[in-house]
Design an enzyme around this catalytic site. Structure first.
Site, PDB file in Angstrom:
ATOM      1  N   CYS A  47      -5.083  15.630   1.724  1.00 51.51           N
ATOM      2  CA  CYS A  47      -4.998  14.259   1.227  1.00 51.51           C
ATOM      3  C   CYS A  47      -5.192  13.262   2.373  1.00 51.51           C
ATOM      4  O   CYS A  47      -5.049  13.589   3.553  1.00 51.51           O
ATOM      5  CB  CYS A  47      -3.684  14.021   0.484  1.00 51.51           C
ATOM      6  SG  CYS A  47      -2.327  13.370   1.464  1.00 51.51           S
ATOM      7  N   CYS A  64      -2.352  12.896   4.803  1.00 54.85           N
ATOM      8  CA  CYS A  64      -2.243  14.059   5.694  1.00 54.85           C
ATOM      9  C   CYS A  64      -3.282  13.957   6.806  1.00 54.85           C
ATOM     10  O   CYS A  64      -3.016  14.333   7.954  1.00 54.85           O
ATOM     11  CB  CYS A  64      -2.408  15.358   4.906  1.00 54.85           C
ATOM     12  SG  CYS A  64      -0.937  15.780   3.924  1.00 54.85           S
ATOM     13  N   ASP A 124      -0.783  -0.868   6.325  1.00 56.68           N
ATOM     14  CA  ASP A 124      -1.630  -0.697   5.137  1.00 56.68           C
ATOM     15  C   ASP A 124      -2.990  -1.341   5.408  1.00 56.68           C
ATOM     16  O   ASP A 124      -3.076  -2.429   5.977  1.00 56.68           O
ATOM     17  CB  ASP A 124      -0.959  -1.336   3.909  1.00 56.68           C
ATOM     18  CG  ASP A 124      -1.608  -0.885   2.611  1.00 56.68           C
ATOM     19  OD1 ASP A 124      -0.946  -0.166   1.843  1.00 56.68           O
ATOM     20  OD2 ASP A 124      -2.786  -1.257   2.367  1.00 56.68           O
ATOM     21  N   ASN A 170       5.493   3.565  -5.523  1.00 53.86           N
ATOM     22  CA  ASN A 170       4.859   3.717  -6.826  1.00 53.86           C
ATOM     23  C   ASN A 170       4.836   5.195  -7.182  1.00 53.86           C
ATOM     24  O   ASN A 170       4.572   6.040  -6.310  1.00 53.86           O
ATOM     25  CB  ASN A 170       3.434   3.154  -6.786  1.00 53.86           C
ATOM     26  CG  ASN A 170       3.418   1.654  -6.559  1.00 53.86           C
ATOM     27  OD1 ASN A 170       4.266   0.931  -7.074  1.00 53.86           O
ATOM     28  ND2 ASN A 170       2.467   1.179  -5.780  1.00 53.86           N
ATOM     29  N   HIS A 221       0.655  11.168  -2.038  1.00 53.32           N
ATOM     30  CA  HIS A 221       1.514  11.620  -0.929  1.00 53.32           C
ATOM     31  C   HIS A 221       2.574  10.524  -0.852  1.00 53.32           C
ATOM     32  O   HIS A 221       2.219   9.352  -0.594  1.00 53.32           O
ATOM     33  CB  HIS A 221       0.680  11.706   0.361  1.00 53.32           C
ATOM     34  CG  HIS A 221       1.421  12.186   1.571  1.00 53.32           C
ATOM     35  ND1 HIS A 221       0.932  13.174   2.413  1.00 53.32           N
ATOM     36  CD2 HIS A 221       2.602  11.805   2.118  1.00 53.32           C
ATOM     37  CE1 HIS A 221       1.784  13.380   3.413  1.00 53.32           C
ATOM     38  NE2 HIS A 221       2.804  12.555   3.256  1.00 53.32           N
ATOM     39  N   HIS A 232       4.885   7.580  -0.401  1.00 52.64           N
ATOM     40  CA  HIS A 232       4.920   6.550   0.640  1.00 52.64           C
ATOM     41  C   HIS A 232       5.763   5.396   0.135  1.00 52.64           C
ATOM     42  O   HIS A 232       5.752   5.080  -1.057  1.00 52.64           O
ATOM     43  CB  HIS A 232       3.515   6.072   1.004  1.00 52.64           C
ATOM     44  CG  HIS A 232       2.669   5.719  -0.176  1.00 52.64           C
ATOM     45  ND1 HIS A 232       2.076   6.700  -0.975  1.00 52.64           N
ATOM     46  CD2 HIS A 232       2.318   4.534  -0.721  1.00 52.64           C
ATOM     47  CE1 HIS A 232       1.391   6.107  -1.931  1.00 52.64           C
ATOM     48  NE2 HIS A 232       1.536   4.792  -1.824  1.00 52.64           N
ATOM     49  N   HIS A 286       6.167   1.398   0.594  1.00 48.02           N
ATOM     50  CA  HIS A 286       5.558   0.181   1.105  1.00 48.02           C
ATOM     51  C   HIS A 286       6.689  -0.714   1.633  1.00 48.02           C
ATOM     52  O   HIS A 286       7.684  -0.932   0.920  1.00 48.02           O
ATOM     53  CB  HIS A 286       4.879  -0.609  -0.014  1.00 48.02           C
ATOM     54  CG  HIS A 286       3.752   0.091  -0.703  1.00 48.02           C
ATOM     55  ND1 HIS A 286       2.431  -0.242  -0.488  1.00 48.02           N
ATOM     56  CD2 HIS A 286       3.733   1.095  -1.627  1.00 48.02           C
ATOM     57  CE1 HIS A 286       1.645   0.516  -1.252  1.00 48.02           C
ATOM     58  NE2 HIS A 286       2.415   1.332  -1.962  1.00 48.02           N
TER      59      HIS A 286
HETATM   60  P1  AMP Z   1      -0.209   3.269  -3.884  1.00 45.46           P
HETATM   61  O1  AMP Z   1      -1.026   2.456  -4.855  1.00 45.46           O
HETATM   62  O2  AMP Z   1       1.259   2.976  -3.961  1.00 45.46           O
HETATM   63  O3  AMP Z   1      -0.539   4.723  -3.953  1.00 45.46           O
HETATM   64  O4  AMP Z   1      -0.622   2.729  -2.440  1.00 45.46           O
HETATM   65  C1  AMP Z   1      -1.627   3.304  -1.649  1.00 45.46           C
HETATM   66  C2  AMP Z   1      -1.789   2.381  -0.480  1.00 45.46           C
HETATM   67  O5  AMP Z   1      -2.492   3.065   0.529  1.00 45.46           O
HETATM   68  C3  AMP Z   1      -2.564   1.098  -0.799  1.00 45.46           C
HETATM   69  O6  AMP Z   1      -1.757  -0.037  -0.513  1.00 45.46           O
HETATM   70  C4  AMP Z   1      -3.788   1.202   0.112  1.00 45.46           C
HETATM   71  O7  AMP Z   1      -4.193  -0.041   0.617  1.00 45.46           O
HETATM   72  C5  AMP Z   1      -3.285   2.123   1.200  1.00 45.46           C
HETATM   73  N1  AMP Z   1      -4.315   2.864   1.917  1.00 45.46           N
HETATM   74  C6  AMP Z   1      -5.290   3.639   1.398  1.00 45.46           C
HETATM   75  N2  AMP Z   1      -6.034   4.202   2.370  1.00 45.46           N
HETATM   76  C7  AMP Z   1      -5.498   3.769   3.547  1.00 45.46           C
HETATM   77  C8  AMP Z   1      -5.814   3.995   4.924  1.00 45.46           C
HETATM   78  N3  AMP Z   1      -6.842   4.784   5.304  1.00 45.46           N
HETATM   79  N4  AMP Z   1      -5.065   3.384   5.869  1.00 45.46           N
HETATM   80  C9  AMP Z   1      -4.029   2.597   5.504  1.00 45.46           C
HETATM   81  N5  AMP Z   1      -3.673   2.356   4.229  1.00 45.46           N
HETATM   82  C10 AMP Z   1      -4.406   2.923   3.260  1.00 45.46           C
END
Ligand code: AMP
Length: 108
Positions: free
Chosen positions: A2, A5, A28, A82, A93, A95, A97
């Site tokens: 993912c 990861c 982010d 979320n 994965h 996370h 925020h």
């Molecule tokens: P969620 O919708 O809660 O799954 O949030 C996923 C978050 O990951 C979003 O806020 C994206 O902007 C962030 N995101 C996705 N790819 C990356 C990345 N390569 N580096 C930093 N943040 C990312």
């Protein structure tokens, strides 16, 4: 593997805020507030549904450290995770925020 990861393994670059053996905090890529940081465990866990009390306890301490590092602890912040389809979880994965650095709009 993912996307988060890959960030942990430095296969995808990220702006790291704080890291220890088990957790990583990074900015982010699409910030929704002046400060928008994601906190993840290094072990792949899909969502809050799969979290264990032990990892959650360690993650709580790490998130609190991150808020000190960011200098947002006293002014406040929002902590969101979320979960699943209805929760609009994009990256599978877990996370958290951290949104901070300005007055946030009320959600609930
Ligand atoms: P969620 O919708 O809660 O799954 O949030 C996923 C978050 O990951 C979003 O806020 C994206 O902007 C962030 N995101 C996705 N790819 C990356 C990345 N390569 N580096 C930093 N943040 C990312």
């Amino acid at each position: 593997m993912c996307i988060f990861c890959k960030i942990i393994d430095d296969e995808i670059p990220s702006k790291k805020v704080l890291e220890n053996e088990n957790f990583l905090a990074f900015e982010d890529i699409n910030p929704q507030a002046k400060i928008h940081v994601l906190v993840i465990p290094k072990v792949h866990i899909q969502s809050f549904n799969e979290m264990t009390p032990n990892i959650m306890a360690e993650m709580t301490s790490f998130i609190q450290e991150v808020t000190v590092t960011l200098g947002v602890k006293s002014d406040g912040y929002r902590l969101i995770t979320n979960i699943g389809q209805h929760g609009n979880q994009e990256v599978k994965h877990i996370h958290f925020h951290i949104l901070a650095g300005e007055q946030l709009g009320r959600l609930v």
